[in-house]
Write an enzyme that holds these catalytic residues in place. Structure first.
Site, PDB file in Angstrom:
ATOM      1  N   SER A  73       0.870  -1.333   0.011  1.00 23.35           N
ATOM      2  CA  SER A  73      -0.004  -0.101   0.012  1.00 23.35           C
ATOM      3  C   SER A  73       0.919   1.138  -0.021  1.00 23.35           C
ATOM      4  O   SER A  73       1.733   1.553  -0.945  1.00 23.35           O
ATOM      5  CB  SER A  73      -1.026   0.251   1.154  1.00 23.35           C
ATOM      6  OG  SER A  73      -2.100   0.891   1.004  1.00 23.35           O
ATOM      7  N   ASP A 198      -5.702  -3.785  -2.137  1.00 22.61           N
ATOM      8  CA  ASP A 198      -4.697  -3.440  -1.122  1.00 22.61           C
ATOM      9  C   ASP A 198      -4.139  -4.695  -0.546  1.00 22.61           C
ATOM     10  O   ASP A 198      -4.902  -5.388   0.045  1.00 22.61           O
ATOM     11  CB  ASP A 198      -5.418  -2.554  -0.092  1.00 22.61           C
ATOM     12  CG  ASP A 198      -4.380  -1.882   0.934  1.00 22.61           C
ATOM     13  OD1 ASP A 198      -3.448  -2.571   1.419  1.00 22.61           O
ATOM     14  OD2 ASP A 198      -4.557  -0.503   0.964  1.00 22.61           O
TER      15      ASP A 198
END
Length: 322
Positions: A73, A198
Protein backbone atom coordinates in the site's frame (compact mmCIF):
# COMPACT_ATOMS: atom_id res chain seq x y z
CA UNK A 1 -11.65 3.56 7.19
CA UNK A 2 -11.07 7.16 8.33
CA UNK A 3 -11.45 9.90 5.76
CA UNK A 4 -11.46 13.68 5.89
CA UNK A 5 -12.93 16.08 3.34
CA UNK A 6 -9.97 17.65 1.53
CA UNK A 7 -9.42 21.35 1.24
CA UNK A 8 -7.27 23.13 -1.30
CA UNK A 9 -6.54 26.63 0.05
CA UNK A 10 -3.73 28.85 -1.20
CA UNK A 11 -0.70 26.74 -0.36
CA UNK A 12 3.05 27.30 -0.43
CA UNK A 13 4.79 25.90 -3.49
CA UNK A 14 6.52 22.53 -3.26
CA UNK A 15 10.26 22.68 -2.59
CA UNK A 16 12.19 22.62 -5.84
CA UNK A 17 13.55 19.28 -6.94
CA UNK A 18 17.38 19.22 -7.05
CA UNK A 19 18.69 18.76 -10.59
CA UNK A 20 21.93 18.00 -12.36
CA UNK A 21 23.11 17.99 -15.95
CA UNK A 22 23.64 14.23 -15.90
CA UNK A 23 20.25 13.47 -14.35
CA UNK A 24 17.74 16.20 -15.26
CA UNK A 25 15.04 16.39 -12.65
CA UNK A 26 16.70 14.27 -9.98
CA UNK A 27 20.00 13.83 -8.18
CA UNK A 28 19.81 10.40 -6.48
CA UNK A 29 20.88 10.40 -2.85
CA UNK A 30 24.33 8.78 -2.71
CA UNK A 31 24.88 5.40 -1.10
CA UNK A 32 27.61 5.44 1.55
CA UNK A 33 26.88 2.43 3.73
CA UNK A 34 24.31 -0.14 4.76
CA UNK A 35 23.86 -3.65 6.11
CA UNK A 36 24.04 -6.75 3.95
CA UNK A 37 21.68 -8.84 6.08
CA UNK A 38 18.75 -6.55 7.00
CA UNK A 39 15.46 -6.19 5.12
CA UNK A 40 13.71 -2.81 5.06
CA UNK A 41 9.94 -3.31 5.36
CA UNK A 42 7.39 -0.50 4.99
CA UNK A 43 3.86 -0.78 6.42
CA UNK A 44 1.03 0.96 4.58
CA UNK A 45 -1.53 3.31 6.08
CA UNK A 46 -2.65 5.81 3.47
CA UNK A 47 -1.72 9.36 4.39
CA UNK A 48 -0.18 8.18 7.65
CA UNK A 49 2.69 7.45 5.30
CA UNK A 50 3.46 11.18 5.36
CA UNK A 51 4.91 10.63 8.83
CA UNK A 52 7.14 7.75 7.82
CA UNK A 53 8.18 9.62 4.66
CA UNK A 54 10.30 11.64 7.08
CA UNK A 55 12.27 8.49 7.90
CA UNK A 56 12.65 7.68 4.19
CA UNK A 57 14.22 11.09 3.66
CA UNK A 58 16.50 10.85 6.72
CA UNK A 59 17.81 7.39 5.77
CA UNK A 60 18.49 8.54 2.21
CA UNK A 61 20.28 11.65 3.44
CA UNK A 62 22.37 9.43 5.71
CA UNK A 63 23.46 7.37 2.69
CA UNK A 64 21.83 4.15 3.88
CA UNK A 65 20.99 1.30 1.55
CA UNK A 66 19.49 -2.13 2.14
CA UNK A 67 19.80 -5.41 0.22
CA UNK A 68 16.03 -5.95 0.40
CA UNK A 69 13.28 -3.29 0.32
CA UNK A 70 9.57 -4.05 0.26
CA UNK A 71 6.20 -2.67 1.17
CA UNK A 72 2.45 -2.80 0.86
CA UNK A 73 0.00 0.00 0.00
CA UNK A 74 1.56 3.35 0.99
CA UNK A 75 4.58 1.25 1.86
CA UNK A 76 4.88 0.39 -1.83
CA UNK A 77 5.26 4.10 -2.59
CA UNK A 78 7.93 4.37 0.11
CA UNK A 79 9.69 1.38 -1.43
CA UNK A 80 9.81 3.04 -4.85
CA UNK A 81 10.98 6.37 -3.50
CA UNK A 82 13.66 4.78 -1.33
CA UNK A 83 15.00 2.52 -4.06
CA UNK A 84 15.07 5.45 -6.53
CA UNK A 85 16.99 7.41 -3.86
CA UNK A 86 14.61 10.36 -4.15
CA UNK A 87 14.46 12.62 -1.08
CA UNK A 88 12.23 15.15 -2.89
CA UNK A 89 9.65 12.63 -4.04
CA UNK A 90 9.60 10.93 -0.62
CA UNK A 91 7.93 14.08 0.72
CA UNK A 92 5.95 15.20 -2.29
CA UNK A 93 4.27 11.81 -2.86
CA UNK A 94 2.29 12.60 0.30
CA UNK A 95 2.51 16.32 1.10
CA UNK A 96 2.37 17.50 -2.50
CA UNK A 97 -0.53 15.19 -3.22
CA UNK A 98 -2.83 17.25 -1.00
CA UNK A 99 -2.37 20.29 -3.28
CA UNK A 100 -3.76 18.47 -6.32
CA UNK A 101 -7.58 18.56 -6.62
CA UNK A 102 -7.46 15.57 -9.01
CA UNK A 103 -6.03 13.39 -6.23
CA UNK A 104 -9.36 12.63 -4.61
CA UNK A 105 -12.11 13.51 -2.18
CA UNK A 106 -15.79 12.64 -1.99
CA UNK A 107 -16.44 14.22 -5.40
CA UNK A 108 -13.94 11.80 -6.90
CA UNK A 109 -15.62 8.95 -5.03
CA UNK A 110 -19.05 9.95 -6.36
CA UNK A 111 -17.66 9.90 -9.91
CA UNK A 112 -16.53 6.32 -9.43
CA UNK A 113 -12.83 7.23 -9.35
CA UNK A 114 -12.38 6.40 -5.67
CA UNK A 115 -11.91 8.55 -2.59
CA UNK A 116 -8.29 8.50 -3.67
CA UNK A 117 -8.25 8.73 -7.45
CA UNK A 118 -5.83 5.86 -7.87
CA UNK A 119 -5.71 6.00 -11.66
CA UNK A 120 -4.54 9.62 -11.47
CA UNK A 121 -2.25 9.27 -8.43
CA UNK A 122 -0.35 6.22 -9.57
CA UNK A 123 -0.50 6.38 -13.36
CA UNK A 124 -0.77 10.08 -14.27
CA UNK A 125 1.84 11.75 -12.06
CA UNK A 126 5.15 9.97 -12.60
CA UNK A 127 6.27 10.88 -16.14
CA UNK A 128 8.97 13.58 -16.56
CA UNK A 129 6.39 16.26 -17.41
CA UNK A 130 3.96 15.29 -14.62
CA UNK A 131 3.72 16.48 -10.98
CA UNK A 132 5.78 13.68 -9.35
CA UNK A 133 8.39 12.59 -11.92
CA UNK A 134 9.86 9.21 -11.04
CA UNK A 135 13.50 8.30 -11.61
CA UNK A 136 12.95 4.97 -13.33
CA UNK A 137 16.60 4.58 -14.32
CA UNK A 138 17.87 4.71 -10.73
CA UNK A 139 15.07 2.43 -9.54
CA UNK A 140 15.62 -0.15 -12.26
CA UNK A 141 19.40 -0.24 -11.77
CA UNK A 142 19.25 -1.07 -8.06
CA UNK A 143 21.11 -4.06 -6.71
CA UNK A 144 18.48 -4.46 -3.97
CA UNK A 145 15.74 -7.06 -4.06
CA UNK A 146 12.43 -5.20 -4.38
CA UNK A 147 9.02 -6.57 -3.37
CA UNK A 148 5.58 -4.92 -3.74
CA UNK A 149 2.63 -6.79 -2.23
CA UNK A 150 -0.99 -6.88 -3.40
CA UNK A 151 -4.07 -8.99 -2.71
CA UNK A 152 -5.43 -11.05 -5.59
CA UNK A 153 -9.21 -10.77 -5.32
CA UNK A 154 -10.23 -13.86 -7.26
CA UNK A 155 -8.06 -16.34 -5.35
CA UNK A 156 -7.37 -14.63 -2.02
CA UNK A 157 -3.60 -14.89 -2.50
CA UNK A 158 -1.00 -12.31 -1.55
CA UNK A 159 1.16 -11.66 -4.60
CA UNK A 160 4.61 -10.07 -4.41
CA UNK A 161 6.08 -8.48 -7.51
CA UNK A 162 9.80 -7.95 -8.01
CA UNK A 163 11.95 -6.19 -10.57
CA UNK A 164 11.71 -9.28 -12.74
CA UNK A 165 7.98 -8.56 -13.10
CA UNK A 166 8.47 -4.87 -13.89
CA UNK A 167 10.83 -4.39 -16.85
CA UNK A 168 9.47 -0.88 -17.56
CA UNK A 169 7.81 1.92 -15.61
CA UNK A 170 4.58 1.03 -17.41
CA UNK A 171 4.70 -2.32 -15.60
CA UNK A 172 5.61 -0.77 -12.24
CA UNK A 173 2.91 1.89 -11.90
CA UNK A 174 -0.22 -0.31 -12.07
CA UNK A 175 1.37 -2.67 -9.54
CA UNK A 176 1.95 0.14 -7.05
CA UNK A 177 -1.65 1.21 -7.70
CA UNK A 178 -2.92 -2.33 -7.12
CA UNK A 179 -0.98 -2.62 -3.86
CA UNK A 180 -2.58 0.62 -2.66
CA UNK A 181 -6.22 0.16 -3.75
CA UNK A 182 -8.14 0.31 -0.48
CA UNK A 183 -11.29 -1.83 -0.61
CA UNK A 184 -14.57 0.01 -1.28
CA UNK A 185 -12.94 3.44 -1.11
CA UNK A 186 -10.99 2.77 -4.29
CA UNK A 187 -11.78 0.71 -7.39
CA UNK A 188 -10.31 -2.73 -7.94
CA UNK A 189 -7.15 -2.49 -10.04
CA UNK A 190 -6.56 -4.98 -12.82
CA UNK A 191 -3.04 -6.09 -13.67
CA UNK A 192 -2.72 -8.36 -16.70
CA UNK A 193 -6.49 -8.86 -16.49
CA UNK A 194 -6.39 -10.03 -12.85
CA UNK A 195 -8.25 -8.09 -10.09
CA UNK A 196 -6.23 -6.79 -7.14
CA UNK A 197 -6.82 -4.76 -4.00
CA UNK A 198 -4.71 -3.41 -1.14
CA UNK A 199 -2.10 -5.89 0.00
CA UNK A 200 -3.13 -5.30 3.63
CA UNK A 201 -5.96 -7.83 3.08
CA UNK A 202 -3.36 -10.60 2.97
CA UNK A 203 -2.12 -13.00 5.65
CA UNK A 204 0.10 -10.54 7.55
CA UNK A 205 -2.47 -7.75 7.71
CA UNK A 206 -0.28 -5.27 5.89
CA UNK A 207 3.40 -6.12 6.41
CA UNK A 208 5.70 -7.58 3.74
CA UNK A 209 7.56 -9.49 6.44
CA UNK A 210 6.51 -12.84 4.98
CA UNK A 211 8.13 -11.89 1.68
CA UNK A 212 11.33 -10.85 3.44
CA UNK A 213 11.48 -14.19 5.26
CA UNK A 214 10.80 -16.07 2.04
CA UNK A 215 13.82 -14.32 0.54
CA UNK A 216 15.99 -15.39 3.46
CA UNK A 217 15.94 -12.32 5.74
CA UNK A 218 15.43 -12.89 9.47
CA UNK A 219 16.66 -9.45 10.53
CA UNK A 220 14.45 -6.48 9.64
CA UNK A 221 13.89 -2.78 10.06
CA UNK A 222 10.10 -2.47 10.02
CA UNK A 223 8.70 1.01 9.48
CA UNK A 224 5.25 1.21 11.05
CA UNK A 225 2.52 3.85 10.81
CA UNK A 226 0.84 3.15 14.15
CA UNK A 227 2.18 4.12 17.60
CA UNK A 228 3.36 1.52 20.11
CA UNK A 229 0.49 -0.24 21.84
CA UNK A 230 -1.94 0.05 18.95
CA UNK A 231 -4.06 -2.97 18.17
CA UNK A 232 -6.68 -3.06 15.43
CA UNK A 233 -10.16 -3.52 16.93
CA UNK A 234 -12.13 -6.55 15.91
CA UNK A 235 -15.24 -5.84 13.89
CA UNK A 236 -17.96 -7.73 12.12
CA UNK A 237 -18.02 -7.36 8.38
CA UNK A 238 -20.94 -5.05 7.67
CA UNK A 239 -23.65 -5.91 5.20
CA UNK A 240 -22.52 -2.89 3.17
CA UNK A 241 -19.00 -4.29 2.78
CA UNK A 242 -20.40 -7.68 1.84
CA UNK A 243 -22.65 -6.12 -0.77
CA UNK A 244 -19.94 -3.91 -2.25
CA UNK A 245 -17.47 -6.80 -2.41
CA UNK A 246 -19.98 -9.45 -3.46
CA UNK A 247 -18.03 -10.16 -6.67
CA UNK A 248 -14.96 -10.94 -4.60
CA UNK A 249 -15.82 -12.97 -1.51
CA UNK A 250 -12.12 -13.61 -0.84
CA UNK A 251 -11.62 -9.85 -0.51
CA UNK A 252 -14.59 -9.57 1.86
CA UNK A 253 -13.04 -12.33 3.95
CA UNK A 254 -9.72 -10.45 3.88
CA UNK A 255 -11.43 -7.35 5.27
CA UNK A 256 -13.10 -9.41 8.00
CA UNK A 257 -9.91 -11.15 9.08
CA UNK A 258 -7.58 -8.20 8.82
CA UNK A 259 -7.70 -7.13 12.52
CA UNK A 260 -6.78 -10.62 13.69
CA UNK A 261 -3.98 -10.94 11.13
CA UNK A 262 -2.63 -7.47 11.80
CA UNK A 263 -2.58 -7.93 15.56
CA UNK A 264 -0.88 -11.31 15.29
CA UNK A 265 1.83 -9.90 13.03
CA UNK A 266 2.45 -7.01 15.43
CA UNK A 267 2.74 -9.45 18.34
CA UNK A 268 5.20 -11.56 16.35
CA UNK A 269 7.26 -8.49 15.47
CA UNK A 270 7.35 -7.35 19.08
CA UNK A 271 8.64 -10.80 20.09
CA UNK A 272 11.34 -10.56 17.42
CA UNK A 273 12.21 -7.09 18.66
CA UNK A 274 12.79 -8.45 22.16
CA UNK A 275 15.12 -11.04 20.62
CA UNK A 276 17.08 -8.31 18.85
CA UNK A 277 16.12 -9.46 15.34
CA UNK A 278 13.78 -6.58 14.48
CA UNK A 279 13.87 -2.82 14.90
CA UNK A 280 10.42 -1.24 14.95
CA UNK A 281 10.19 2.41 13.96
CA UNK A 282 6.86 3.54 15.41
CA UNK A 283 5.41 7.06 15.34
CA UNK A 284 5.53 8.79 18.70
CA UNK A 285 2.16 10.27 17.72
CA UNK A 286 0.06 10.23 14.60
CA UNK A 287 -1.55 13.56 13.67
CA UNK A 288 -3.38 12.29 10.56
CA UNK A 289 -5.78 9.52 9.60
CA UNK A 290 -5.28 7.40 6.52
CA UNK A 291 -7.74 9.38 4.39
CA UNK A 292 -6.56 12.86 5.40
CA UNK A 293 -6.12 15.25 2.46
CA UNK A 294 -5.67 18.47 4.46
CA UNK A 295 -2.35 20.05 3.62
CA UNK A 296 -1.65 21.53 7.05
CA UNK A 297 -2.26 18.20 8.77
CA UNK A 298 -0.21 16.18 6.30
CA UNK A 299 2.76 18.56 6.30
CA UNK A 300 2.66 18.57 10.10
CA UNK A 301 2.82 14.76 10.05
CA UNK A 302 5.80 14.83 7.70
CA UNK A 303 7.69 17.34 9.85
CA UNK A 304 6.96 15.33 13.01
CA UNK A 305 8.20 12.16 11.34
CA UNK A 306 11.30 13.96 10.12
CA UNK A 307 12.12 15.13 13.66
CA UNK A 308 11.59 11.67 15.16
CA UNK A 309 13.64 10.03 12.42
CA UNK A 310 16.58 12.35 12.99
CA UNK A 311 16.43 11.68 16.72
CA UNK A 312 16.13 7.92 16.24
CA UNK A 313 18.69 7.48 13.45
CA UNK A 314 21.62 6.69 15.79
CA UNK A 315 19.64 3.82 17.36
CA UNK A 316 18.71 2.53 13.91
CA UNK A 317 22.34 2.69 12.80
CA UNK A 318 23.39 0.79 15.93
CA UNK A 319 20.85 -1.94 15.19
CA UNK A 320 21.98 -2.22 11.58
CA UNK A 321 25.59 -2.58 12.65
CA UNK A 322 24.89 -5.19 15.33
Amino acid sequence: MSTVTPTHPSLPPAPARPVSASSPGHVPAPVTHGPDDVALVFEGGGMRGAYTAGLVRVMLEAGLSFPWVGGISAGASHTCNFVSRDTWRAREAFVGLTTQPQAGGWGSFARGQGYFNSEYIYERTSAPDEPLPFDWETFASTSSTVRLGSFRCDTGEEVYWGLEDMPTMAHLLPRVRASSSMPVLMPVTHVDGVPYLDGALGPTGGFATDAARADGYDKMLVVMTRPAGYRKPERRLSALYRALLRRYPAAAEGVRRRPQRYNQTVADLEAMQREGRVYLFRPARMPVVNGDLRYHRVVTAFEAGLAQARQELPAIEEFLAS
